[in-house]
Design a protein around this motif. Structure first.
Motif, PDB file in Angstrom:
ATOM      1  N   ILE A  77      43.567 -23.994 -13.259  1.00 13.23           N
ATOM      2  CA  ILE A  77      42.176 -24.383 -13.008  1.00 13.23           C
ATOM      3  C   ILE A  77      41.876 -25.727 -13.664  1.00 13.23           C
ATOM      4  CG2 ILE A  77      39.764 -23.789 -13.496  1.00 13.23           C
ATOM      5  CD1 ILE A  77      40.569 -20.844 -13.118  1.00 13.23           C
ATOM      6  N   GLY A  78      42.341 -25.934 -14.875  1.00 10.07           N
ATOM      7  CA  GLY A  78      42.129 -27.210 -15.564  1.00 10.07           C
ATOM      8  C   GLY A  78      42.767 -28.371 -14.840  1.00 10.07           C
ATOM      9  N   THR A  79      43.993 -28.166 -14.369  1.00 11.05           N
ATOM     10  CA  THR A  79      44.686 -29.227 -13.632  1.00 11.05           C
ATOM     11  C   THR A  79      43.986 -29.537 -12.318  1.00 11.05           C
ATOM     12  OG1 THR A  79      46.801 -28.597 -14.628  1.00 11.05           O
ATOM     13  CG2 THR A  79      46.890 -29.888 -12.602  1.00 11.05           C
ATOM     14  N   LEU A  80      43.624 -28.501 -11.575  1.00  9.47           N
ATOM     15  CA  LEU A  80      42.937 -28.718 -10.296  1.00  9.47           C
ATOM     16  C   LEU A  80      41.587 -29.391 -10.493  1.00  9.47           C
ATOM     17  CD1 LEU A  80      43.772 -25.420  -8.387  1.00  9.47           C
ATOM     18  CD2 LEU A  80      44.690 -27.702  -7.986  1.00  9.47           C
ATOM     19  N   LEU A  81      40.874 -29.009 -11.543  1.00  6.87           N
ATOM     20  CA  LEU A  81      39.582 -29.612 -11.816  1.00  6.87           C
ATOM     21  C   LEU A  81      39.733 -31.095 -12.154  1.00  6.87           C
ATOM     22  CD1 LEU A  81      36.573 -28.751 -12.029  1.00  6.87           C
ATOM     23  CD2 LEU A  81      36.959 -28.552 -14.477  1.00  6.87           C
ATOM     24  N   ALA A  82      40.723 -31.428 -12.959  1.00  2.00           N
ATOM     25  CA  ALA A  82      40.950 -32.833 -13.310  1.00  2.00           C
ATOM     26  C   ALA A  82      41.333 -33.643 -12.078  1.00  2.00           C
ATOM     27  CB  ALA A  82      42.035 -32.938 -14.380  1.00  2.00           C
ATOM     28  N   ILE A  83      42.219 -33.111 -11.249  1.00  2.00           N
ATOM     29  CA  ILE A  83      42.617 -33.830 -10.031  1.00  2.00           C
ATOM     30  C   ILE A  83      41.425 -34.005  -9.099  1.00  2.00           C
ATOM     31  CG2 ILE A  83      44.018 -33.663  -7.932  1.00  2.00           C
ATOM     32  CD1 ILE A  83      46.237 -32.448  -9.669  1.00  2.00           C
ATOM     33  N   LEU A  84      40.611 -32.972  -8.971  1.00  2.00           N
ATOM     34  CA  LEU A  84      39.434 -33.045  -8.107  1.00  2.00           C
ATOM     35  C   LEU A  84      38.442 -34.088  -8.615  1.00  2.00           C
ATOM     36  CD1 LEU A  84      37.835 -31.747  -5.711  1.00  2.00           C
ATOM     37  CD2 LEU A  84      36.762 -30.312  -7.442  1.00  2.00           C
TER      38      LEU A  84
END
Length: 145
Positions: free
Chosen positions: A41-48
């Protein structure tokens, strides 16, 4: 999205996703399934967030170039505030491991910014328009004898 922008995004998003996958694997080994979920979730949020920011900056550069620098500063501050709000809202959650989430968010953000700086340094950006030199006739300047 023009091909140069897509190539730039690819050079930035791939290393970020790879670093995120490593953090997810380490979090899964250390904190189990909730750790892996938090890291993902943290990685996806940062990429988004960073991807939307890159798109907004490219749009600003094309449509309102005089506001580019101010928009960049405002955008990075807004991204950091949104991430801070998200972390504050989910700091006591039991849905995922908050430490794995925070670590993956920081790692993905740092990798994104480093990859963005590298992509910008490797980009071949014209500082002059090479076609304008060909279209103009060469004129003699100064005294002719």
């Amino acid at each position: 999205m023009p091909s140069n922008d897509a190539r730039n995004l690819l050079q930035i998003a791939v290393p970020t996703a790879a670093a995120g996958a490593i953090v997810v694997a380490v979090s899964a080994a250390v904190a189990g399934g909730k750790g892996a979920l938090g890291a993902a979730i943290g990685t996806l949020l940062a990429i988004l967030f960073m991807g939307i920011g890159l798109y907004v900056l490219q749009w600003t550069a094309k449509t309102l170039p005089q506001l580019f620098q101010a928009m960049g500063l405002m955008l990075y501050v807004a991204q950091l505030l949104l991430l801070l709000i998200f972390v504050a809202l989910f700091k006591d959650t039991s849905l995922f491991n908050a430490k794995a989430f925070a670590i993956s968010l920081v790692v993905a953000t740092v990798v994104w910014m480093a990859a963005q700086a590298r992509a910008h340094m490797k980009a071949k950006i014209f500082y002059i328009d090479p076609d304008s030199a060909k279209s103009e006739k060469t004129e003699k300047t100064g005294p002719s004898s």
